[in-house]
Design an enzyme around this catalytic site. Structure first.
Site, short mmCIF file in Angstrom:
data_model
loop_
_atom_site.label_atom_id
_atom_site.label_comp_id
_atom_site.label_asym_id
_atom_site.label_seq_id
_atom_site.Cartn_x
_atom_site.Cartn_y
_atom_site.Cartn_z
CB SER A 156 2.26 -5.19 3.66
OG SER A 156 1.14 -5.13 4.51
CG LEU A 157 -1.16 -4.89 -0.65
CD1 LEU A 157 -1.66 -5.46 -1.97
CD2 LEU A 157 -1.73 -3.50 -0.46
CD GLN A 177 1.13 -9.93 5.49
OE1 GLN A 177 -0.05 -9.60 5.66
NE2 GLN A 177 1.67 -10.06 4.30
CD GLN A 224 -3.17 0.60 2.13
OE1 GLN A 224 -3.23 -0.51 2.66
NE2 GLN A 224 -4.02 1.56 2.43
CG HIS A 243 2.45 -4.75 9.19
ND1 HIS A 243 2.19 -6.07 8.89
CD2 HIS A 243 2.26 -4.04 8.05
CE1 HIS A 243 1.84 -6.15 7.60
NE2 HIS A 243 1.88 -4.94 7.09
NE ARG A 256 -3.25 -8.13 4.84
CZ ARG A 256 -2.39 -7.14 4.63
NH1 ARG A 256 -2.72 -6.13 3.84
NH2 ARG A 256 -1.20 -7.15 5.21
#
Length: 313
Positions: A95-96, A253, A10, A204, A120
């Site tokens: 991440s994503l 994660q 992102q 996170h 998510r």
């Protein structure tokens, strides 16, 4: 040449992304249509026309970035006449981007990936009321120094290193008041810059626990296949092809640190010399040499990049 395909997280979203691919390639249009159908929304139209404030919403940005990455992969496979396993030796995502990597390597179905990322994004946004969490970039401090700053700033609240992106580039996440304290402490400890990031939630860190619970339930019902090429996972910075392990790591994660610097070094140890960033932006390819000077990074965003890359095979 030994390559890893890496997938952006992102922040790389921009109005117009994927548009040239859709104009040039039928398979790219089919990816965007399948994502729209899976989500029941006109996401591709939003990606092309905005408004930017809607595209930036976590629940839209995450599936949108994945869609662009998958459009590039499908175009590479179609135009090059080769599967991903003939073009890359491993995959990883920030991440994503880890979901994009898993969809690209056929561990996840495209429609499932889109729905998981929509959920998510919604779950991460809902986990912490707006304004109660924050993230900040600490530039010029290494991971150990950043962890010390976060620990000192916490004062009973959550504050932790969230993204270890590159030497001297660590992002912290947590309660807004703790992150504000960390900005002051970081500058006292020699940070070149310490700046709040324009994000809507503290990703996170342990404040995301409610989102991790929701993702755990959704992933338990999702079919995951062994990826066509190994995944270097965010939370372990280690190679994996086991579906059950991948499922657990995707849950971990949500609250866990993105160990990107370590992941890239693991790829280097596996013999990778080139990171090929697939999708929107050039953040990860730009970090390659900062992490290890022997690595090179290239980005594939549009049709011209596709042509250049396929000519290099």
């Amino acid at each position: 040449m030994s390559r890893a395909f890496v997938f952006p997280g992102q922040g790389s979203q921009a109005i117009g992304m994927g548009g040239e691919l859709a104009d040039a390639f039928v398979v790219a249009r089919e990816v965007f249509e399948e994502v729209d159908d899976a989500l029941g929304q006109h996401l591709f139209k939003l990606m092309q026309e905005g408004p930017d404030s809607d595209l930036t919403l976590t629940e839209n940005a995450q599936p949108a970035l994945m869609a662009v990455s998958l459009a590039v992969i499908r175009v590479l496979e179609s135009e090059g006449g080769k599967p991903i396993s003939d073009m890359a030796d491993c995959v990883a995502g920030h991440s994503l981007g880890e979901y994009s990597a898993l969809a690209a390597s056929r561990a996840l179905e495209l429609a499932d990936t889109a729905r998981l990322l929509k959920l998510r994004g919604q779950a991460m946004q809902a986990a912490v009321p707006v304004g109660e969490g924050a993230m900040a970039a600490l530039l010029g401090l290494d991971l150990e120094q950043a962890e010390a700053v976060a620990a000192e700033a916490a004062q009973g609240e959550i504050c932790a290193a969230a993204n270890d992106n590159a030497p001297g580039q660590v992002v912290i996440s947590g309660a807004a008041s703790a992150v504000e304290r960390a900005l002051v402490i970081a500058k006292e400890k020699g940070a070149k810059r310490a700046v709040l990031l324009p994000v809507s939630a503290p990703f996170h860190c342990e404040l995301m626990a409610p989102a991790a619970d929701k993702m755990g339930r959704a992933l338990a019902e999702t079919v995951i296949q062994p990826p066509a090429v190994p995944l270097i996972a965010n939370v372990t910075a280690a190679r994996t092809v086991d579906p059950d392990m991948i499922r657990r790591q995707l849950v971990e994660q949500v609250c866990g640190r993105v160990r990107w610097r370590e992941s890239v070094l693991v790829m280097k140890d596996l013999g990778i010399d080139t990171l090929v960033e697939v999708g929107a932006g050039k953040v990860l390819s730009g970090l390659a040499k900062r992490i290890d000077r022997d690595l090179s990074g290239v980005a594939i965003n549009g049709p011209a990049d596709v042509e250049t890359f396929l000519a290099s095979l």
